[in-house]
Design a protein around this motif. Sequence first.
Motif, PDB file in Angstrom:
ATOM      1  N   GLN A  46       0.830  -1.195   0.000  1.00  0.00           N
ATOM      2  CA  GLN A  46       0.000   0.000   0.000  1.00  0.00           C
ATOM      3  C   GLN A  46       0.873   1.256   0.000  1.00  0.00           C
ATOM      4  O   GLN A  46       0.528   2.258  -0.627  1.00  0.00           O
ATOM      5  CB  GLN A  46      -0.861  -0.148   1.241  1.00  0.00           C
ATOM      6  CG  GLN A  46      -1.406   0.980   1.936  1.00  0.00           C
ATOM      7  CD  GLN A  46      -2.125   0.422   3.193  1.00  0.00           C
ATOM      8  OE1 GLN A  46      -3.054  -0.399   3.097  1.00  0.00           O
ATOM      9  NE2 GLN A  46      -1.690   0.844   4.361  1.00  0.00           N
ATOM     10  N   GLU A 106      -6.453  -8.189   0.029  1.00  0.00           N
ATOM     11  CA  GLU A 106      -5.883  -7.153  -0.833  1.00  0.00           C
ATOM     12  C   GLU A 106      -6.669  -7.097  -2.140  1.00  0.00           C
ATOM     13  O   GLU A 106      -7.318  -8.072  -2.559  1.00  0.00           O
ATOM     14  CB  GLU A 106      -4.411  -7.441  -1.076  1.00  0.00           C
ATOM     15  CG  GLU A 106      -3.566  -7.142   0.168  1.00  0.00           C
ATOM     16  CD  GLU A 106      -2.076  -7.346  -0.065  1.00  0.00           C
ATOM     17  OE1 GLU A 106      -1.289  -6.549   0.441  1.00  0.00           O
ATOM     18  OE2 GLU A 106      -1.707  -8.333  -0.766  1.00  0.00           O
ATOM     19  N   LEU A 172      -4.061   8.178   2.105  1.00  0.00           N
ATOM     20  CA  LEU A 172      -4.522   6.835   2.450  1.00  0.00           C
ATOM     21  C   LEU A 172      -5.745   6.947   3.363  1.00  0.00           C
ATOM     22  O   LEU A 172      -5.700   7.608   4.394  1.00  0.00           O
ATOM     23  CB  LEU A 172      -3.403   6.080   3.172  1.00  0.00           C
ATOM     24  CG  LEU A 172      -3.713   4.617   3.482  1.00  0.00           C
ATOM     25  CD1 LEU A 172      -3.567   3.765   2.228  1.00  0.00           C
ATOM     26  CD2 LEU A 172      -2.787   4.105   4.581  1.00  0.00           C
ATOM     27  N   THR A 203      -6.881  -0.495  -2.347  1.00  0.00           N
ATOM     28  CA  THR A 203      -5.774  -1.410  -2.066  1.00  0.00           C
ATOM     29  C   THR A 203      -6.194  -2.624  -1.233  1.00  0.00           C
ATOM     30  O   THR A 203      -5.584  -3.671  -1.332  1.00  0.00           O
ATOM     31  CB  THR A 203      -4.610  -0.688  -1.342  1.00  0.00           C
ATOM     32  OG1 THR A 203      -5.084  -0.183  -0.090  1.00  0.00           O
ATOM     33  CG2 THR A 203      -4.066   0.456  -2.180  1.00  0.00           C
TER      34      THR A 203
END
Lengths: 459, 459
Positions: A46, A106, A172, A203
Amino acid sequence: MNRLVSLTALLGERCCTDADTLQRYGLDWTRFCQPAPLAVLFPQTQEEVQEIVRIANREGLQLVPSGGRTGLSGGACATAGEVVVSLERMNRLLAFDATDRLMTVEAGMVTETLQQLARERGLYFPVDFASRGSSQVGGNVAINAGGIRVLRYGMFRDWVAGLTVVTGAGELLQLNHGLVKNNTGYDLRHLFVGSEGTLGLVTAVTLKLARPPADSGVMLFAVPQLADVMTVLARFRQFADPLAFEFFSDAALAQVEARGHVASPFEGRYGYYALVEYERITPDVDEMALTAFAGLAGEGVVADAVLAQSDEQARRLWRLREDISESITPRTPYKNDIAVHPSQVPAFVAELDTLLAREYPGFEVVWFGHIGDGNLHVNVLRPPELTVEAFRQACERVNALVFGLVAAYNGSMSAEHGVGLLKAPYLAVSRSPEEIALMRGIKAVFDPRGVMNPGKLIA
Amino acid sequence: MNRLVSLTALLGERCCTDADTLQRYGLDWTRFCQPAPLAVLFPQTQEEVQEIVRIANREGLQLVPSGGRTGLSGGACATAGEVVVSLERMNRLLAFDATDRLMTVEAGMVTETLQQLARERGLYFPVDFASRGSSQVGGNVAINAGGIRVLRYGMFRDWVAGLTVVTGAGELLQLNHGLVKNNTGYDLRHLFVGSEGTLGLVTAVTLKLARPPADSGVMLFAVPQLADVMTVLARFRQFADPLAFEFFSDAALAQVEARGHVASPFEGRYGYYALVEYERITPDVDEMALTAFAGLAGEGVVADAVLAQSDEQARRLWRLREDISESITPRTPYKNDIAVHPSQVPAFVAELDTLLAREYPGFEVVWFGHIGDGNLHVNVLRPPELTVEAFRQACERVNALVFGLVAAYNGSMSAEHGVGLLKAPYLAVSRSPEEIALMRGIKAVFDPRGVMNPGKLIA
């Protein structure tokens, strides 16, 4: 190659520019585009994804997120020097909890792997579709995947409990943390589902899992009149919540049979066929289904029916529906994936059939789809005497007819395939100018420099 | 009164400024605020709502949407000269379709009326909560209402198929048109659900309806250890999808019993109680429930249990849970409505209990809630020797403890009550600075002049 210095420094050999990789990762299942990416990246963490987005912002690069590339609207195509970001090396199971019935994976995990991991843990991931063996979880989120179980289980969106994303600005975000209840402001998770990579990159995804369904019964009905197909559904819903309710026209059945793999279980030919799959939640549900059939037959609603007596027979009945798409491929069909209210399907289909028969008398139209949720796949077959190119040009005009009618019915011009590159010119069929302007405003909030998936959705 | 010239011209007597109306419509169930609206409006059409927003934009007024005003976070309070827009006169049924299982109603319809209209048509609207008789559909959308059936049926959001809204800029949007499948860009419908009136006003809602559930069984378990409550849930889920799974502590039960209306069915006292309601989808489900109990008792997980033998007994068992809130009212409890992952409930409760016992040894803590979905209502009772004001001040510090722990567990600081005015200062407990900045950006897109519900959510 100067433009790739920073990305190469970050990823080394995982920043690829060889012709094969550019060709392969520049396209999805939409075969109308010419792939021309600048590079293809294979991040493994990530943090790498976040750094890629930061570099893109700084250096004026544009990014195309890439999952299993099974999309049908060109949402993952890179045709103008963009940098493709493949998530395929980020495919690990990150967490599972049996009490919460949650699994975090993921974004690059293949759908079928997710389904398998759930099964191994005594649970069930219910969203299912033909591309399960190639499509990836992140792509499913981006497109809000649908498929054959929507009637019972809803869309992919309904199974997303949490998302980890990197926005177009490189931030993020951990969205919703897998909580069932969390009324603390705008649900950015739902905003990302179906955003087709235009707001950022997914992600990781936290998915809800369900109790596995019981053994199921599969029944095929011969229904002379399309309007009566909805009567069959209504009757079933009186005693069961069907897992699936599909339909196809006799023209569709004929195409499947012509291949010689499976055959109609009926003696006669009928206008339409309805396939219903229901959970055997009680021992007497088969009996109720047969009673329903007797009633429907007495009313003249259905002409014939079969109840699969084995798993093998159930599979063969399903193939009559599932093989349609492949069977018509040689006729280079012109496809549309549209939706209206289920109650309006018969009127819509009749009206469009009339319109097409008048304007394009030589064109054969094959109908099939998830009629229980109003999702219709309209396939116009190319007449043998027309070249592919001439046919495609004719169909551009067919589009205007189809979408005009979709708009009149307040329908969706893309029920489950998304907008991508291919349908971006038609967005106004289903969304108002005000909505489109608001979408552009939202895009600018998450991706102020326009780094993410340019030209897609709101081109 | 000059500021109300345009609104009075538009609405006549439906633009109210009398003291009683201002007082009544300036508040919701949150009793901490001082109501001070400039006026209260009662529009009757969507066009009037749109014109109100246009006037507000033009003349610098601020609007507070008002439904049943049953909110607990001050989301519908008008404390600073805002104009309250009550939707209560827009309460008609606009459309119903049995095939689509959709009902479209105006935003001012009371929740219980909606439930009743569905029942009369042989269908079921499953979101349910104590304020059903006063709360309105538009408010339920604004707050994303939850309640006692979330475990099985999800939140209010999951039942919204379409929305008609007027944005803060005065634009009328028809969102999703009640379609099941519609992958044509950002889902603005989901963005409005839970936005607490900060993006615009909801004027009509298209709701999904379900098959009515079968007759249900209700069982109460005595569970000495909190951690074992989750074991009871897991065991039930092996053979049923519970409709509800609630818990309460012995302190909560004692408060209910002290009122003298209902009594515990058990001889002994135990730490916790779990109430499960399940659908009698198969004839043997009661038997399976009793077998599950025998197993759990054998393992020492549960100490005792009763299965209601009549509807009346089921209602009495439910009252042990539902009467808690009213029973503790005389103790002016300090309430929090939080959520963590269900699997983490036991650890969270134990940790918070320890923390509170250490810091506030004189405070009695009453726990209850929808434990199946991780939603806990924490109620700290005021010790008789403390004044209400002294107690409230002490609890402001308790808040810091509770929310600190919620943040550590990645939980929600408002599971189903929303943020409103009251919890706006604590938004950062559950949302990151980046998320809050993005929310502000989205707000600016829909409501560029800041007309809608100022000071709420993202103050």
